[in-house]
Design a protein around this motif. Structure first.
Motif, PDB file in Angstrom:
ATOM      1  N   CYS A 185       0.794  -0.948  -0.166  1.00 24.14           N
ATOM      2  CA  CYS A 185       0.019   0.337  -0.341  1.00 24.14           C
ATOM      3  C   CYS A 185       0.877   0.896   0.051  1.00 24.14           C
ATOM      4  O   CYS A 185       0.246   2.004  -0.567  1.00 24.14           O
ATOM      5  N   PHE A 243       0.925   4.251  -2.781  1.00 28.77           N
ATOM      6  CA  PHE A 243       0.957   5.885  -2.665  1.00 28.77           C
ATOM      7  C   PHE A 243       1.120   6.499  -2.690  1.00 28.77           C
ATOM      8  O   PHE A 243       1.335   7.257  -2.801  1.00 28.77           O
ATOM      9  N   LEU A 254      -3.429   5.815  -5.120  1.00 23.19           N
ATOM     10  CA  LEU A 254      -3.567   6.547  -3.561  1.00 23.19           C
ATOM     11  C   LEU A 254      -4.026   6.020  -2.583  1.00 23.19           C
ATOM     12  O   LEU A 254      -3.758   6.017  -1.485  1.00 23.19           O
ATOM     13  N   TRP A 266      -5.642  -0.152  -0.359  1.00 25.69           N
ATOM     14  CA  TRP A 266      -5.883   0.558   1.238  1.00 25.69           C
ATOM     15  C   TRP A 266      -6.664   0.059   1.377  1.00 25.69           C
ATOM     16  O   TRP A 266      -7.262  -0.905   2.098  1.00 25.69           O
TER      17      TRP A 266
END
Length: 332
Positions: free
Chosen positions: A146, A150, A212, A216
Motif C-alpha cells: 500500500c 501511495f 493513492l 488500502w
C-alpha cells in the motif's frame, strides 16, 4: 502462494535486466557506473543472482512440500529460504551494476520484512506462534504494498503528469504517461487520434486515485477486496501491453495474496483449481494481451503469462463471489 509467485516475479526482473541493460557493451557500461560492484569480480555478481534464483526455487518447493502447514516446520521451510532470499537479494541490489529500479526497492523491503519476522521469532525462542508470525508477515507485505502504491501516486502529483494538453499528433506535450498510454489505446480501439480532453482528465485522475486509495481498500475493506484487486489488475494492463513493463506489475501481483487473511486464503484455495471461471479468465487475459501488443518482444511474451495469471486469479475470485451470492438462495 507468495513463495510460488516469487519465482515468476524474479523471472520478470531478470528479463527486464536482459532487455534494458543487456546486449552489446553491457559489461563495459558497468565500468563507469558508480556502485560497489566495481570492487567485486563480475563472477561474484553472477553468483549472487544464481544464489537468489536457487533460494527462490527452494522457497517455492518448500512451500509446496509443507502444505498443509505443520505446527512447526523443519529448518528447511519456506520461511528459512525467505531469509536466504532476503540476504541474497540485498547483496544483489547493493552490487547491482545497472540502474536500481523501483520494483527492486519494493521487493527488497518485502523480503526484508519477512526475514525480520523470522529472525525475531527465532531470537525470542519462538514465543511467537507460527500462525501469528505468518500473520505479521502478511500484514507487513500488505502495508509495504500500500505504501509503495501511495508514493507512486504521490510522485505523479506534479504539473507534468496532470497536464492533459496534447500536440497536433495527440501526444502529451509534457510527457504525461497517462495521456500517452491513453492515446495509444484510443488509436488501437479505432476511436481516433486525439482523445477528448474530458477523457484525458479522467485517465489522469483515475490513475492517481487508484494508486493513492485502492490498495488500502483492497487490504482493509473485506467486502470490496475482490473489486479492488480487479481494479488494480486492470490498472496494470496498459503497463504490460502498451508500455511492455511487466516486471513491476508481476512483483506487485506477488504481494496481492497478503491482502487476504490466512483463513480467507485457505477458503479461496479450492477456487484456484481449474474451472470454467479461471480457465476462461486466463484465456481472456492472454487474448487481451495479444490484441493490445503492437510488436513482439521478450517482455510482451512474458506479459502473456502475467495477463493469464491475472485472468486465472480474477476468475477464481469471481467464482468465489458467485458461490457466496448463490449460497443464501439454496439455503432452506
Amino acid at each position: 502462494m507468495f513463495s510460488w509467485l516469487l519465482v515468476p516475479a524474479l523471472v520478470g526482473h531478470a528479463l527486464q535486466i536482459a532487455v534494458e541493460d543487456g546486449g552489446a557493451g553491457a559489461w563495459e557500461r558497468t565500468a563507469w557506473s558508480p556502485g560497489w560492484h566495481q570492487h567485486l569480480h563480475p563472477a561474484v555478481l553472477v553468483a549472487f543472482a544464481v544464489g537468489l534464483a536457487a533460494s527462490a526455487l527452494a522457497m517455492a518447493h518448500a512451500a509446496w512440500r509443507d502444505v498443509p502447514l505443520h505446527d512447526e516446520p523443519s529448518l528447511y521451510s519456506a520461511r528459512t529460504w525467505a531469509l536466504a532470499a532476503a540476504v541474497l537479494f540485498a547483496a544483489h541490489s547493493l552490487t547491482f551494476p545497472f540502474r536500481v529500479r523501483n520494483h527492486m526497492s519494493h521487493l527488497g523491503s518485502v523480503l526484508g520484512a519477512i526475514a525480520l519476522v523470522v529472525c525475531v521469532r527465532h531470537a525470542t525462542g519462538r514465543t511467537l506462534t507460527l500462525r501469528r508470525s505468518d500473520e505479521l508477515s502478511l500484514e507487513a507485505i500488505a502495508l509495504l504494498t500500500c505504501v509503495t502504491y501511495f508514493f507512486a501516486g504521490l510522485h505523479k502529483l506534479n504539473a507534468a503528469f496532470v497536464d492533459v494538453r496534447i500536440d497536433a499528433e495527440g501526444a502529451s506535450i509534457t510527457g504525461s504517461a497517462a495521456v500517452d498510454v491513453l492515446r495509444v489505446l484510443w488509436r488501437r480501439a479505432a476511436l481516433g487520434e486525439r482523445p477528448p480532453e474530458l477523457v484525458r482528465r479522467a485517465a489522469v485522475w483515475t490513475s492517481l486515485g487508484i494508486e493513492l486509495v485502492v490498495p488500502w481498500v483492497a487490504w482493509r475493506v473485506r467486502r470490496l477486496r475482490g473489486a479492488a484487486i480487479t481494479l488494480l489488475c486492470l490498472f496494470h494492463v496498459p503497463h504490460v501491453s502498451v508500455m511492455q513493463a511487466s516486471d513491476y506489475p508481476m512483483i506487485t501481483t506477488l504481494c496481492f495474496p497478503a491482502f487476504f487473511s490466512r483463513d480467507e486464503a485457505v477458503s479461496l484455495a479450492q477456487d484456484l483449481r481449474p474451472s470454467v471461471w479461471n480457465v476462461g479468465g486466463a484465456s481472456a487475459g492472454v487474448a487481451l494481451q495479444l490484441a493490445l501488443v503492437s510488436r513482439p518482444s521478450t517482455l510482451a511474451a512474458f506479459g502473456l503469462f502475467v495477463m493469464g495469471l491475472w485472468g486465472w486469479g480474477l476468475g477464481s475470485l469471481a467464482s468465489r463471489a458467485w458461490r457466496a451470492r448463490a449460497a443464501p438462495r439454496r439455503a432452506p
